[in-house]
Design a protein around this motif. Structure first.
Motif, PDB file in Angstrom:
ATOM      1  N   ALA A 207       0.857  -1.186   0.000  1.00 41.81           N
ATOM      2  CA  ALA A 207       0.000   0.000   0.000  1.00 41.81           C
ATOM      3  C   ALA A 207       0.883   1.223   0.000  1.00 41.81           C
ATOM      4  CB  ALA A 207      -0.884  -0.011   1.238  1.00 41.81           C
ATOM      5  N   GLY A 208       0.568   2.218  -0.771  1.00 39.92           N
ATOM      6  CA  GLY A 208       1.464   3.366  -0.806  1.00 39.92           C
ATOM      7  C   GLY A 208       2.316   3.333  -2.055  1.00 39.92           C
ATOM      8  N   ASP A 210       2.293   3.200  -5.931  1.00 41.32           N
ATOM      9  CA  ASP A 210       1.342   3.416  -7.021  1.00 41.32           C
ATOM     10  C   ASP A 210       1.745   2.548  -8.220  1.00 41.32           C
ATOM     11  OD1 ASP A 210       0.175   6.390  -8.830  1.00 41.32           O
ATOM     12  OD2 ASP A 210      -0.177   4.242  -9.137  1.00 41.32           O
TER      13      ASP A 210
END
Lengths: 241, 185
Positions: A207-208, A210
């Motif tokens: 997560a984080g 892209d």
């Protein structure tokens, strides 16, 4: 009764047929191919003549039928979890993540209340939605992977995050090494390790990170030397965007 | 033996699931499917059945194999199965009045024969003009190749190759008995 009989017209034509209803007598069948053609003409001819007697004509369906079929087909395609044409535009990904999270929250609330929302449950349990995919290639890379092949898919996971789903074949045998999956940026400067390859084929993107920023999917051969950076030797690569 | 280019663009597009291919397939074969349904089950059910056939085909498009026969033959295969199923269902529901129509539609042989006639009519309609003329004389007037060449004032060799081309088309559409439903479930 048979009334038709015409002699061959030239010494070069060795093919004259007298036909009488269903009976065909070849006067001088010259070769295999001509015989085969005769048989087919006979077979199809019979069907054609019956069709003619019945005055079989094709009728067009009612004019509004196409619209019904088209909308039903569109509905079917929308329900499938894998669209046949890939593609969410790049800027949609962030929005998609928010939407998925919201849907999950709503679904969770509903399942507590009513058991019958099977459709929502099915959405959650379905296979990951494929956002885009690429066939991986060995071109220009390590010769050891010359026979390797695979497909990498960017998918959306159950909890609204992203992952790479790999389907690979014929990776080179390596005892002293292991394979690692990387997502690399377009300048080939920054890269994220998605970890060593394993059986499940699904590699969550932290997560984080892209996925649009690191679209190049790369599989490297890594020595077990404890050095975490990319070895520089890749077997498969493809770009997801 | 065939000099026909079997890569029909509608078939190629259909296999790929291209967006416009369903409509193209419907434009090309919709009448065939509809007429077969209508002659077997009556006009009332024909439209619904036609819709079911095209939707089923679109869902299973990856199962279509152009090497086994034309898209038309494949669609007709799906249609025949649905006809027989619908007729059997009708029989279960209408226990009192058994119509001849239902009786016939229940029989795969009957439906097969009907489908063959329609497939043939369909192919003939879509043949190139000269090939169509040659086959028309061969089938309906039962002329030999020599007689056809004479009547149409064409060289025998051309008649022969036209006939080969036309038969190759027919072969793809009207499958040989034995190659049928066992191939297309």
């Amino acid at each position: 009764m048979c009334t038709r009989e015409r002699p061959s017209l030239s010494p070069h034509s060795r093919h004259a047929v007298r036909s009488c209803k269903k009976q065909v007598i070849a006067m001088s069948p010259p070769n295999e191919e001509d015989r085969a053609i005769d048989e087919e003409v006979l077979r199809f001819g019979e069907i054609a003549r019956v069709a003619k007697v019945e005055q079989l004509k094709l009728e067009a369906p009612p004019v509004e039928l196409w619209a019904r079929i088209e909308s039903a087909a569109l509905k079917l395609e929308a329900e499938k979890s894998q669209p046949s044409e890939p593609l969410a535009p790049v800027h949609d990904l962030a929005a998609r993540r928010h939407l998925a999270t919201r849907l999950i929250a709503v679904a969770a609330a509903l399942t507590l209340v009513v058991a019958g929302f099977a459709a929502v449950l099915r959405f959650m349990q379905d296979e990951q939605k494929v956002i885009r995919e690429v066939a991986l290639s060995n071109r220009g890379l390590s010769a050891s992977g010359a026979r390797s092949a695979g497909v990498a898919q960017l998918v959306e996971t159950k909890d609204g995050g992203f992952a790479i789903k790999l389907n690979l074949s014929d990776l080179p045998q390596t005892d002293a090494n292991y394979f690692e999956l990387w997502a690399i940026d377009t300048q080939v400067k920054g890269m994220v390790s998605l970890g060593p390859l394993h059986d499940s084929g699904i590699y969550e993107i932290p997560a984080g990170v892209d996925p649009d920023r690191f679209p190049i999917i790369d599989i490297s051969i890594e020595p077990t030397d404890g050095v975490p950076t990319h070895s520089g030797e890749s077997v498969l690569r493809g770009r997801l965007a | 033996m065939t000099d026909v280019d079997l890569r029909d663009p509608i078939e190629v597009g259909f296999q790929r699931g291209e967006h416009s291919s369903l409509k193209e397939a419907y434009d090309r074969y919709g009448s065939l499917v509809y007429t077969l349904s209508s002659k077997a089950l009556g006009a009332n059910e024909a439209a619904d059945l036609t819709q079911e056939v095209f939707l089923a085909a679109w869902t299973r498009k990856h199962q279509f194999d152009p090497n086994r026969g034309s898209l038309g033959a494949w669609l007709v295969g799906i249609t025949k199965n649905k006809i027989v199923d619908a007729a059997r269902k009708r029989e279960r529901n209408d226990k009192i009045v058994m119509t001849l129509e239902t009786e016939q539609a229940k029989s795969p042989k009957f439906v097969d024969a009907l489908a063959d006639r329609l497939l043939l009519a369909d192919v003939m309609e879509h043949l190139n003009g000269r090939v169509q003329k040659v086959l028309t004389l061969a089938f309906y007037e039962e002329l030999s190749q020599v007689e056809i060449a004479e009547k149409l004032e064409m060289p025998l060799g051309t008649v022969k190759s036209d006939m080969r081309r036309g038969l190759a088309q027919l072969r793809r559409h009207v499958l040989v008995i034995g190659d049928r439903e066992d191939v297309y479930p």
